[in-house]
Design an enzyme around this catalytic site. Sequence first.
Site, PDB file in Angstrom:
ATOM      1  N   LYS A 194       0.685  -1.055  -0.014  1.00 29.96           N
ATOM      2  CA  LYS A 194      -0.203   0.071   0.273  1.00 29.96           C
ATOM      3  C   LYS A 194       0.991   1.246  -0.286  1.00 29.96           C
ATOM      4  O   LYS A 194       1.902   0.795   0.264  1.00 29.96           O
ATOM      5  CB  LYS A 194      -0.957  -0.150   1.337  1.00 29.96           C
ATOM      6  CG  LYS A 194      -1.997  -1.186   1.355  1.00 29.96           C
ATOM      7  CD  LYS A 194      -2.906  -0.713   0.198  1.00 29.96           C
ATOM      8  CE  LYS A 194      -4.192  -1.723   0.035  1.00 29.96           C
ATOM      9  NZ  LYS A 194      -3.478  -3.694  -0.372  1.00 29.96           N
TER      10      LYS A 194
HETATM   11  C1  LIG Z   1     -10.050  -3.273  -1.366  1.00 29.97           C
HETATM   12  C2  LIG Z   1      -9.178  -4.071  -0.657  1.00 29.97           C
HETATM   13  N1  LIG Z   1     -10.325  -3.496   0.660  1.00 29.97           N
HETATM   14  C3  LIG Z   1      -9.514  -4.416   1.743  1.00 29.97           C
HETATM   15  C4  LIG Z   1      -8.030  -4.957   1.418  1.00 29.97           C
HETATM   16  C5  LIG Z   1      -7.822  -5.884   3.275  1.00 29.97           C
HETATM   17  O1  LIG Z   1      -6.193  -4.654   3.248  1.00 29.97           O
HETATM   18  P1  LIG Z   1      -5.786  -6.035   4.607  1.00 29.97           P
HETATM   19  O2  LIG Z   1      -4.488  -6.865   3.572  1.00 29.97           O
HETATM   20  O3  LIG Z   1      -5.044  -4.086   4.787  1.00 29.97           O
HETATM   21  O4  LIG Z   1      -6.490  -6.535   5.610  1.00 29.97           O
HETATM   22  C6  LIG Z   1      -7.724  -4.895   0.983  1.00 29.97           C
HETATM   23  C7  LIG Z   1      -5.598  -5.245   0.758  1.00 29.97           C
HETATM   24  O5  LIG Z   1      -5.457  -5.599  -0.487  1.00 29.97           O
HETATM   25  C8  LIG Z   1      -7.594  -3.849  -0.889  1.00 29.97           C
HETATM   26  O6  LIG Z   1      -7.129  -4.583  -1.571  1.00 29.97           O
END
Ligand SMILES: Cc1ncc(COP(=O)(O)O)c(C=O)c1O
Length: 396
Positions: A194
């Site tokens: 990210k």
């Molecule tokens: C659109 C979206 N929502 C939620 C997430 C979840 O993030 P995390 O990996 O920090 O739980 C991601 C992860 O890539 C994502 O792309």
Amino acid sequence: MRRSDRTMRRPGDSWIPYYLPQTGREEVRQATESIRSGWLTTGPKVHRLEEGIRRLVGASHAIGVNSCTAALHLALAACGVGRGDEVITSPYTFAATGETILYQGARPVFADIVPETLNIDPEAIARAVTRRTRAIVPVHIAGLPCDMDPILSIARRHGLAVIEDAAHALGADLRGRPVGRLSNVTCFSFYATKNLTTGEGGMMTTGDGRLANRLRRLSLHGLSRDAWKRYTKGGSWKYDVVEMGYKYNMTDVAAGLGLAQLARFPIMQRRRGHLARRYGTMLRGCEAFDLPAESPGATHAWHLYVLRIRPGVLRIGRDELIDRLRARGIGTSVHFLPLHLHSFYRKKFGFRRGDFPHTERESGRALSLPLYPALRTRHQDRVIETLFDLARRYRR
Ligand SMILES: Cc1ncc(COP(=O)(O)O)c(C=O)c1O
């Protein structure tokens, strides 16, 4: 060298990875300092990172957790989403958006996207509202903010919570209002790829003090006090389990990485914007591709650069283009396969191809190009030249 090893190599002239985090001495110093200090879990650095993100987005409260998935889950729980409820979200998203709704015993109800932006269509949301709808979860795909005004007005009209999946959207804004202060709760991801990373991590922001207290409590077992307060000199060992909670708190080691990233965040965002504009300027001349949309008045966070193959121009499809790019040493990815077409969703809810035609069509022609601050200009040039070359070679 095996294929799987190649994806891990540093960028060089033979392999341009799809993604590389930009971490340096300051990240190492911060993480080491946390380890040496004895505060490994939630402590002063988590609080500093919360304060930094709170200020960055101009929200009243920020609560750190160990992923955006955790953030989405807690936001849904704290907004009262429960068994039998429906939550409207986009099928053009990652697994986390759907599964967190299911964690609460609620049902994800998908609303199709606006093809140009890949973001959820407010008109499709309006059509999907029923008596059971409890919340809307818009997803700011690639870092381009959704059209929030109509979404917020639908929510107001029906008394629904709005929880933004802003995993991609730290640094984005809508007509000068940063993503992070537009809705009931905004959920950010600090996952390795990210725009700002803590390895694994996430953050919730909200303008509602009572909601913030509840989110914080839920993130640590529903305890009346957090570990930071229990083990400080002025703290007390006593605590009460006020409600059932979760083990979602962020560690100080992770927050240390985040603080180092936060300090360079404006520079990293400028670099992403610069690289995205370069892709735009140079690829505009290639008739094989449609370029990512931008919205008037919105600042794009440029988490992803999602290119789409223009129908009818090439003899090869998206998957083959990815293979050809890989053979030429360029890593790419796909964001996202339609969530409703994964086997779990097909089996559980009976979704079929054709249910959300915009999502299916756009997803099938999308590929994400390398886009990260550490991407060198000459490597980006090679990505662009290779795309032109493949477009010429495989023209119909
Ligand atoms: C659109 C979206 N929502 C939620 C997430 C979840 O993030 P995390 O990996 O920090 O739980 C991601 C992860 O890539 C994502 O792309």
